[in-house]
Write a protein that holds these residues in place. Structure first.
Motif, PDB file in Angstrom:
ATOM      1  N   VAL A 131      54.088  -7.128-126.214  1.00  0.00           N
ATOM      2  CA  VAL A 131      53.758  -8.198-127.166  1.00  0.00           C
ATOM      3  C   VAL A 131      54.610  -9.436-126.888  1.00  0.00           C
ATOM      4  O   VAL A 131      55.788  -9.318-126.562  1.00  0.00           O
ATOM      5  CB  VAL A 131      53.967  -7.749-128.636  1.00  0.00           C
ATOM      6  CG1 VAL A 131      53.118  -6.548-128.962  1.00  0.00           C
ATOM      7  CG2 VAL A 131      55.421  -7.445-128.937  1.00  0.00           C
ATOM      8  N   PRO A 132      54.000 -10.641-127.033  1.00  0.00           N
ATOM      9  CA  PRO A 132      54.776 -11.869-126.901  1.00  0.00           C
ATOM     10  C   PRO A 132      55.578 -12.089-128.190  1.00  0.00           C
ATOM     11  O   PRO A 132      55.030 -11.934-129.296  1.00  0.00           O
ATOM     12  CB  PRO A 132      53.723 -12.964-126.752  1.00  0.00           C
ATOM     13  CG  PRO A 132      52.389 -12.311-126.869  1.00  0.00           C
ATOM     14  CD  PRO A 132      52.584 -10.919-127.339  1.00  0.00           C
ATOM     15  N   THR A 133      56.847 -12.443-128.041  1.00  0.00           N
ATOM     16  CA  THR A 133      57.704 -12.609-129.225  1.00  0.00           C
ATOM     17  C   THR A 133      58.468 -13.930-129.155  1.00  0.00           C
ATOM     18  O   THR A 133      58.672 -14.478-128.078  1.00  0.00           O
ATOM     19  CB  THR A 133      58.728 -11.466-129.336  1.00  0.00           C
ATOM     20  OG1 THR A 133      59.553 -11.458-128.167  1.00  0.00           O
ATOM     21  CG2 THR A 133      58.041 -10.118-129.474  1.00  0.00           C
ATOM     22  N   LEU A 134      58.886 -14.392-130.324  1.00  0.00           N
ATOM     23  CA  LEU A 134      59.704 -15.607-130.417  1.00  0.00           C
ATOM     24  C   LEU A 134      60.935 -15.313-131.263  1.00  0.00           C
ATOM     25  O   LEU A 134      60.858 -14.560-132.246  1.00  0.00           O
ATOM     26  CB  LEU A 134      58.907 -16.731-131.093  1.00  0.00           C
ATOM     27  CG  LEU A 134      57.748 -17.369-130.321  1.00  0.00           C
ATOM     28  CD1 LEU A 134      57.099 -18.444-131.186  1.00  0.00           C
ATOM     29  CD2 LEU A 134      58.224 -17.968-128.997  1.00  0.00           C
ATOM     30  N   PRO A 135      62.071 -15.910-130.877  1.00  0.00           N
ATOM     31  CA  PRO A 135      63.271 -15.763-131.708  1.00  0.00           C
ATOM     32  C   PRO A 135      63.076 -16.504-133.028  1.00  0.00           C
ATOM     33  O   PRO A 135      62.188 -17.350-133.149  1.00  0.00           O
ATOM     34  CB  PRO A 135      64.373 -16.421-130.870  1.00  0.00           C
ATOM     35  CG  PRO A 135      63.669 -17.308-129.911  1.00  0.00           C
ATOM     36  CD  PRO A 135      62.286 -16.767-129.716  1.00  0.00           C
ATOM     37  N   ILE A 136      63.895 -16.178-134.015  1.00  0.00           N
ATOM     38  CA  ILE A 136      63.774 -16.813-135.327  1.00  0.00           C
ATOM     39  C   ILE A 136      64.911 -17.822-135.508  1.00  0.00           C
ATOM     40  O   ILE A 136      66.074 -17.495-135.273  1.00  0.00           O
ATOM     41  CB  ILE A 136      63.811 -15.744-136.444  1.00  0.00           C
ATOM     42  CG1 ILE A 136      62.594 -14.810-136.298  1.00  0.00           C
ATOM     43  CG2 ILE A 136      63.816 -16.401-137.826  1.00  0.00           C
ATOM     44  CD1 ILE A 136      62.594 -13.656-137.268  1.00  0.00           C
ATOM     45  N   ALA A 137      64.548 -19.048-135.869  1.00  0.00           N
ATOM     46  CA  ALA A 137      65.560 -20.110-135.999  1.00  0.00           C
ATOM     47  C   ALA A 137      66.229 -20.079-137.369  1.00  0.00           C
ATOM     48  O   ALA A 137      67.434 -20.323-137.488  1.00  0.00           O
ATOM     49  CB  ALA A 137      64.908 -21.464-135.758  1.00  0.00           C
ATOM     50  N   ASP A 138      65.469 -19.751-138.388  1.00  0.00           N
ATOM     51  CA  ASP A 138      66.011 -19.782-139.752  1.00  0.00           C
ATOM     52  C   ASP A 138      66.805 -18.523-140.067  1.00  0.00           C
ATOM     53  O   ASP A 138      66.696 -17.512-139.377  1.00  0.00           O
ATOM     54  CB  ASP A 138      64.858 -19.891-140.766  1.00  0.00           C
ATOM     55  CG  ASP A 138      64.194 -21.245-140.735  1.00  0.00           C
ATOM     56  OD1 ASP A 138      64.913 -22.254-140.619  1.00  0.00           O
ATOM     57  OD2 ASP A 138      62.953 -21.298-140.811  1.00  0.00           O
ATOM     58  N   THR A 139      67.590 -18.577-141.133  1.00  0.00           N
ATOM     59  CA  THR A 139      68.224 -17.376-141.668  1.00  0.00           C
ATOM     60  C   THR A 139      67.135 -16.572-142.381  1.00  0.00           C
ATOM     61  O   THR A 139      66.267 -17.156-143.036  1.00  0.00           O
ATOM     62  CB  THR A 139      69.331 -17.768-142.666  1.00  0.00           C
ATOM     63  OG1 THR A 139      70.268 -18.589-141.972  1.00  0.00           O
ATOM     64  CG2 THR A 139      70.032 -16.550-143.235  1.00  0.00           C
ATOM     65  N   VAL A 140      67.168 -15.240-142.227  1.00  0.00           N
ATOM     66  CA  VAL A 140      66.091 -14.415-142.788  1.00  0.00           C
ATOM     67  C   VAL A 140      66.629 -13.546-143.930  1.00  0.00           C
ATOM     68  O   VAL A 140      67.623 -12.843-143.758  1.00  0.00           O
ATOM     69  CB  VAL A 140      65.461 -13.510-141.706  1.00  0.00           C
ATOM     70  CG1 VAL A 140      64.279 -12.740-142.279  1.00  0.00           C
ATOM     71  CG2 VAL A 140      65.013 -14.346-140.518  1.00  0.00           C
ATOM     72  N   LYS A 141      65.968 -13.610-145.071  1.00  0.00           N
ATOM     73  CA  LYS A 141      66.392 -12.825-146.228  1.00  0.00           C
ATOM     74  C   LYS A 141      65.250 -11.968-146.743  1.00  0.00           C
ATOM     75  O   LYS A 141      64.091 -12.365-146.667  1.00  0.00           O
ATOM     76  CB  LYS A 141      66.874 -13.771-147.338  1.00  0.00           C
ATOM     77  CG  LYS A 141      68.095 -14.593-146.942  1.00  0.00           C
ATOM     78  CD  LYS A 141      68.577 -15.450-148.090  1.00  0.00           C
ATOM     79  CE  LYS A 141      69.665 -16.419-147.649  1.00  0.00           C
ATOM     80  NZ  LYS A 141      70.900 -15.764-147.192  1.00  0.00           N
TER      81      LYS A 141
END
Ligand code: CTP
Ligand code: MG
Length: 224
Positions: A131-141
């Motif tokens: 699967v193609p994936t992207l990193p997450i820029a925001d903080t995740v809650k």
């Protein structure tokens, strides 16, 4: 290796809010689904294409394919209530000779041959899917209503896109054991994972943005 593509195009596009299904939303004067059909058809990796169409829109899907001379489109099947049911209906029309099945959201019009190659090339070495994936820029809650329950470690999280490539028996196996709960899944990799399959994460592409809102449609149109 024989690769067949499934184009999941059967959604209603409720969040887009048009008078027709999202696959037929105007993207620079053409129905949105034209773009991924044309691009999948042009890919040297892909042998055939099965479209899951919105109920009643099977014929218009075939007409779109004919208009852009997409000769690899073998069939437009009637989609189901959920994405998983739509993919299941399309998978039933993928010939047995297919060794790899690529599943793509029509709502991500800007599919490139680079990402198709990336997910297919990632499959050898015993992987069941990629699967193609992207990193997450925001903080995740994680939240419980309006209360923040916890903050997750962003470094171990990614977002997943399509096209997703699968070794055909792994995808067929995941659908053959599909439970009711699985029909709500928003991608196919989760079904393969849930069935014990090994899914590999490869680099995605920000331009594979999924058209969900009118603003997304404008953004993708501006990138064309
Ligand atoms: N999809 C499908 N069959 C369904 C639901 C979705 O083939 N029953 C497809 C959509 O056509 C889309 C992809 O799965 O290409 C991702 O779904 P989503 O972006 O949620 O599209 P819609 O369900 O159409 O949009 P909405 O949720 O806003 O109604
Ligand atoms: Mg949806």
């Amino acid at each position: 290796m024989s690769v067949w593509a499934i184009l999941a195009a059967a959604g209603t596009g409720e969040r887009l809010g048009l008078d027709r299904p999202k696959a037929f939303a105007p993207l620079n004067d053409r129905p949105l689904v034209t773009e991924p059909i044309e691009r999948l058809d042009a890919s040297e990796w892909i042998e055939g294409i099965v479209i899951a169409a919105p109920p009643g829109w099977e014929e218009p899907c075939i007409l779109v394919a004919e208009e852009v001379a997409a000769g690899k489109v073998a069939k437009a099947v009637t989609g189901g209530e959920t994405r998983a049911e739509s993919v299941r209906a399309a998978l039933a029309e993928v010939p047995d000779e297919a060794t790899v099945v690529l599943v793509h959201d029509a709502a991500r019009p800007l599919i490139t041959d680079e990402v198709v190659e990336r997910v297919i090339a990632a499959l050898p070495d015993g992987w069941d899917g990629a699967v193609p994936t992207l990193p997450i820029a925001d903080t995740v809650k994680r939240v419980d209503g309006e209360s923040v329950a916890e903050t997750l470690d962003r470094e171990t999280l990614v977002t997943a896109q399509t096209p997703q490539a699968f070794v055909a028996p792994a995808l067929r196996g995941a659908f053959s054991t599909l439970q009711d709960s699985g029909t709500k899944s928003t991608d196919c990799a989760s079904l393969v994972e849930g069935n014990g399959g090994r899914v590999r994460a490869v680099e995605g592409d920000p331009r594979l943005l999924k058209v969900t809102t009118p603003a997304d449609l404008e953004l993708v149109a501006s990138w064309l």
